[in-house]
Design an enzyme around this catalytic site. Structure first.
Site, PDB file in Angstrom:
ATOM      1  N   LYS A 117       0.834  -1.213   0.000  1.00  0.00           N
ATOM      2  CA  LYS A 117       0.000   0.000   0.000  1.00  0.00           C
ATOM      3  C   LYS A 117       0.863   1.255   0.000  1.00  0.00           C
ATOM      4  O   LYS A 117       0.601   2.212  -0.734  1.00  0.00           O
ATOM      5  CB  LYS A 117      -0.931   0.001   1.204  1.00  0.00           C
ATOM      6  CG  LYS A 117      -1.819   1.252   1.283  1.00  0.00           C
ATOM      7  CD  LYS A 117      -2.638   1.436  -0.007  1.00  0.00           C
ATOM      8  CE  LYS A 117      -3.402   2.761  -0.007  1.00  0.00           C
ATOM      9  NZ  LYS A 117      -4.553   2.761   0.872  1.00  0.00           N
ATOM     10  N   CYS A 123      -4.288  10.402   1.230  1.00  0.00           N
ATOM     11  CA  CYS A 123      -3.380   9.332   0.802  1.00  0.00           C
ATOM     12  C   CYS A 123      -2.046   9.832   0.261  1.00  0.00           C
ATOM     13  O   CYS A 123      -1.002   9.641   0.882  1.00  0.00           O
ATOM     14  CB  CYS A 123      -4.069   8.466  -0.250  1.00  0.00           C
ATOM     15  SG  CYS A 123      -5.601   7.693   0.310  1.00  0.00           S
TER      16      CYS A 123
END
Length: 430
Positions: free
Chosen positions: A219, A273
């Site tokens: 991720k 993010c």
């Protein structure tokens, strides 16, 4: 199988709804009383997620999804616990584990033997095994890998299209031991559906990466890649400005070859993010100089965009500047790490008078963000498109009387609508 979803935010609630729509009883847990009450009433707490209201009504009305503020109680009657609690960060994106630690403590107190706990919150590498698993063991008195099973499975979805992305992208998992990984694979195969993907080297579905650490790194790596790529595009754009070239034509030409995937330059990189996860990666790997340089390059873009406008206006002292867009991304009602804040600060430093418009926010909401609102059809000497809202594709000089220069920070403006104002896109001199 009964499932507890801890954290009913923009990721956790759609996940809870997805699991319920697959026929499993789901208990959502959140510390926000207002959020829980809205969900109990089948009302989405944050409008804008495609199909969420429709699906939420379906599963709440049928009784298959309920909500509570008592995390330990929800966990105590559940076979699987999915954790989507936010990991907060400071201005430098250093992790603040307090919310996650509190959630892990509450989860541990309710765990029963045989439960699977899957963390979906993006975490620094090693956090699942070294920080969270021991907390769960301490609070529950159960042994990880034998009595309880712990995995990491990162969310990989975009706000606004969560249900679509859950089908589109492989679900990555990594366990703290093989038994935990096996349980996690079985769980996600049961609650998710996947679209066929001819472009993948293996079948779309649940992919076991072999360890929690590998899944954590996956991720961080995929989001850090995007930040680095955007940073490179931004440096190309600044060079193109200096030498008078159109970087968008250049990028289009480069990407016609299958080994080039250059992203688009822009006024800012915002959201929960992309500006954050490279910093989490750097927290693990402080020697990653490429990552650090790209993050710095992207952080400089709001000031650079304002400097372009300042030069085109021959200074902005006392001049009104419209900032189009408060949200960090087009079509999303969210300002986390949005470029609007540094853009406004930079305009003010140069003596300009910044005012902000955003079709997704009321004037009072913009004021609550500490910003001065701008009304369509009010005059301004300059403007910067900060957010790629679809509405701004149809704006022009008639919407900002007296405008002399538009800096198109997202390359969405239609030049003909802005005449006679000068339009400058970053990396494409006007």
């Amino acid at each position: 199988m009964r499932i507890a979803v801890v954290g009913l935010g923009k990721i956790g609630l759609p996940l809870a709804v997805q699991f319920a729509r697959k026929g499993y009883e789901v208990i959502g847990a959140d510390i926000n009383v207002e959020t829980v009450d809205l969900i109990k009433g089948a009302t989405e707490p944050f409008p804008g997620e495609h199909l969420l209201q429709e699906y939420l009504t379906e599963v709440v009305t049928s009784g298959i999804l309920t909500a509570t503020t008592d995390t330990s109680a929800a966990v105590s009657v559940s076979d699987v616990v999915v954790v989507a609690v936010p990991l907060f960060v400071d201005e430098e994106a250093a992790p603040d584990f307090r919310a996650m630690d509190a959630a892990a403590t509450a989860i541990g107190r309710g765990l029963r033997r045989g439960a699977l706990i899957s963390f979906e919150t993006t975490l620094p590498v090693g956090t699942t095994r070294k920080r969270l698993a021991p907390m769960l063991e301490t609070e529950s008195g159960l042994v990880a890998g034998r009595d309880i099973f712990i995995a990491f499975s990162p969310e990989r979805v975009f706000t606004g299209r969560v249900f679509e992305d859950l089908r589109r992208y492989p679900k990555l998992v990594g366990g703290t031991n093989p038994a935990s990984a096996e349980r996690a694979v079985e769980f996600y195969e049961a609650v998710l559906d996947f679209d066929p993907r001819a472009d993948l080297e293996r079948e779309n579905g649940v992919w076991d990466l072999g360890s929690a650490e590998a899944a954590e790194l996956a991720k961080l790596a995929e989001t850090t890649y995007r930040d680095v790529n955007i940073g490179l595009a931004n440096q190309f754009a600044r060079y193109a400005d200096r030498v008078g070239l159109d970087i968008y034509n250049v990028i289009e030409a480069c990407n016609s070859q299958p080994f080039s995937h250059i992203h688009q330059p822009g006024v800012a990189v915002g959201g929960h993010c992309i500006p954050v996860y490279p910093r989490l990666y750097l927290w693990n790997d402080p020697e990653a100089s490429i990552v650090r340089t790209a993050r710095e390059a992207n952080s400089e873009m709001p000031a650079y965009a304002v400097s372009v406008l300042n030069s085109a206006l021959n200074g902005m002292q006392g001049k009104r500047v419209a900032i189009l867009g408060a949200a960090y991304r087009g079509g999303v009602r969210e300002t986390a790490f949005s470029g609007v804040f540094p853009v406004v600060d930079e305009v003010s430093k140069r003596g300009g008078i910044a005012a902000v418009h955003d079709p997704m926010y009321t004037e009072d909401e913009i004021r609550a963000l500490g910003l001065e609102p701008f009304r369509q059809s009010e005059p301004a000497r300059g403007a910067i498109i900060q957010t790629a809202h679809e509405e701004y594709r149809n704006w022009g000089a008639v919407d900002i009387p007296g405008i002399e220069v538009l800096v198109d920070g997202r390359r969405i403006a239609r030049d003909e609508l802005w005449a006679p104002a000068r339009v400058v896109a970053l990396g494409r001199p006007g």
